[in-house]
Design a protein around this motif. Structure first.
Motif, PDB file in Angstrom:
ATOM      1  N   ASP A 181       4.064 -10.326  13.906  1.00 35.42           N
ATOM      2  CA  ASP A 181       4.550 -10.904  12.946  1.00 35.42           C
ATOM      3  C   ASP A 181       5.033  -9.717  12.073  1.00 35.42           C
ATOM      4  N   ARG A 233      11.400  -2.374  17.456  1.00 35.67           N
ATOM      5  CA  ARG A 233      10.629  -3.231  16.275  1.00 35.67           C
ATOM      6  C   ARG A 233      10.717  -3.949  16.927  1.00 35.67           C
ATOM      7  N   ASN A 234      11.572  -4.675  17.670  1.00 40.07           N
ATOM      8  CA  ASN A 234      11.695  -6.522  17.923  1.00 40.07           C
ATOM      9  C   ASN A 234      11.001  -6.498  19.021  1.00 40.07           C
ATOM     10  N   TRP A 235      11.993  -5.722  19.883  1.00 42.82           N
ATOM     11  CA  TRP A 235      11.458  -5.914  21.182  1.00 42.82           C
ATOM     12  C   TRP A 235       9.578  -5.583  22.055  1.00 42.82           C
ATOM     13  N   ARG A 288       7.567  -7.819  17.768  1.00 40.32           N
ATOM     14  CA  ARG A 288       7.611  -9.123  17.955  1.00 40.32           C
ATOM     15  C   ARG A 288       7.714  -9.902  19.171  1.00 40.32           C
ATOM     16  N   VAL A 289       8.450  -9.575  20.348  1.00 41.88           N
ATOM     17  CA  VAL A 289       8.134 -10.125  21.186  1.00 41.88           C
ATOM     18  C   VAL A 289       7.579  -9.938  22.330  1.00 41.88           C
ATOM     19  N   GLU A 339      14.782  -1.164  14.684  1.00 47.00           N
ATOM     20  CA  GLU A 339      14.921  -2.207  14.516  1.00 47.00           C
ATOM     21  C   GLU A 339      14.634  -3.035  15.878  1.00 47.00           C
ATOM     22  N   VAL A 340      15.638  -2.254  16.569  1.00 46.66           N
ATOM     23  CA  VAL A 340      15.718  -3.025  17.981  1.00 46.66           C
ATOM     24  C   VAL A 340      14.339  -2.326  18.571  1.00 46.66           C
ATOM     25  N   PRO A 377      11.624  -6.684   8.824  1.00 46.35           N
ATOM     26  CA  PRO A 377      12.431  -5.733   9.006  1.00 46.35           C
ATOM     27  C   PRO A 377      11.708  -4.266   8.926  1.00 46.35           C
ATOM     28  N   ASP A 429      21.178  -8.402  14.549  1.00 45.02           N
ATOM     29  CA  ASP A 429      20.261  -7.646  14.555  1.00 45.02           C
ATOM     30  C   ASP A 429      20.645  -6.286  13.484  1.00 45.02           C
TER      31      ASP A 429
END
Length: 170
Positions: free
Chosen positions: A77, A66-68, A71-72, A63-64, A80, A92
């Motif tokens: 978009d 994917r997020n950084w 998403r970031v 997930e981390v 999770p 998170d």
């Protein structure tokens, strides 16, 4: 499953290569800590009252990633990652285990997310930025943050593995 190779980061490389290599080193360190364990073992919590498990760590790291890096960095978009629901404190997710997931599938999802992360960084400069928290965050900052994230969780993984079967080192 074959044992994980843990490549040594280059001793003399440009900064982008160096940061990417150190992140890969810590990704491999977590994978090594999971090598050879059964589904039951990777679900084994460390010490009460902690519910931290190796499987939960890998889900969280998925997930981390994917997020950084999605998403970031790219503004993508995406929902999770599998198993990554936010906990009661809004942190998170990923740490919570779901009943039916096999660890092999969790690892496959993690490796797929890592491949996307690498692809998203390959053509970017460390100075490239993305909107974040009302400002801009650079790829250099994201790499540095992720190295810290993985290094911290590598220590957790080391302690979890030692608790499971006494294995230490690496």
């Amino acid at each position: 499953m074959t044992p994980t190779e843990r490549p040594m980061p280059p001793l003399n490389a440009d900064e982008h290569t160096n940061l990417a290599a150190w992140l890969d080193f810590y990704r491999a360190t977590v994978a090594v800590k999971c090598d050879g364990l059964t589904d039951d073992q990777v679900r084994h919590a460390s010490v009460p009252p902690s519910s931290l498990t190796l499987m939960g760590l890998v889900q969280h790291l998925t997930e981390v990633e994917r997020n950084w890096f999605r998403r970031v960095l790219t503004g993508e978009d995406v929902p999770p990652a599998d198993g990554a629901q936010a906990g009661p404190d809004g942190h998170d997710g990923g740490f919570e285990l779901s009943g039916g997931r096999a660890f092999a599938g969790v690892c496959t999802g993690w490796q797929e997310e890592i491949a996307v992360s690498r692809a998203n960084c390959a053509a970017r400069s460390l100075e490239d930025t993305a909107p974040f928290m009302g400002g801009e965050v650079s790829l250099r900052w994201i790499y540095t943050h992720m190295i810290g994230e993985y290094a911290r969780h590598s220590g957790h993984a080391d302690l979890l593995r030692e608790r499971i079967d006494g294995s230490t080192g690496v």
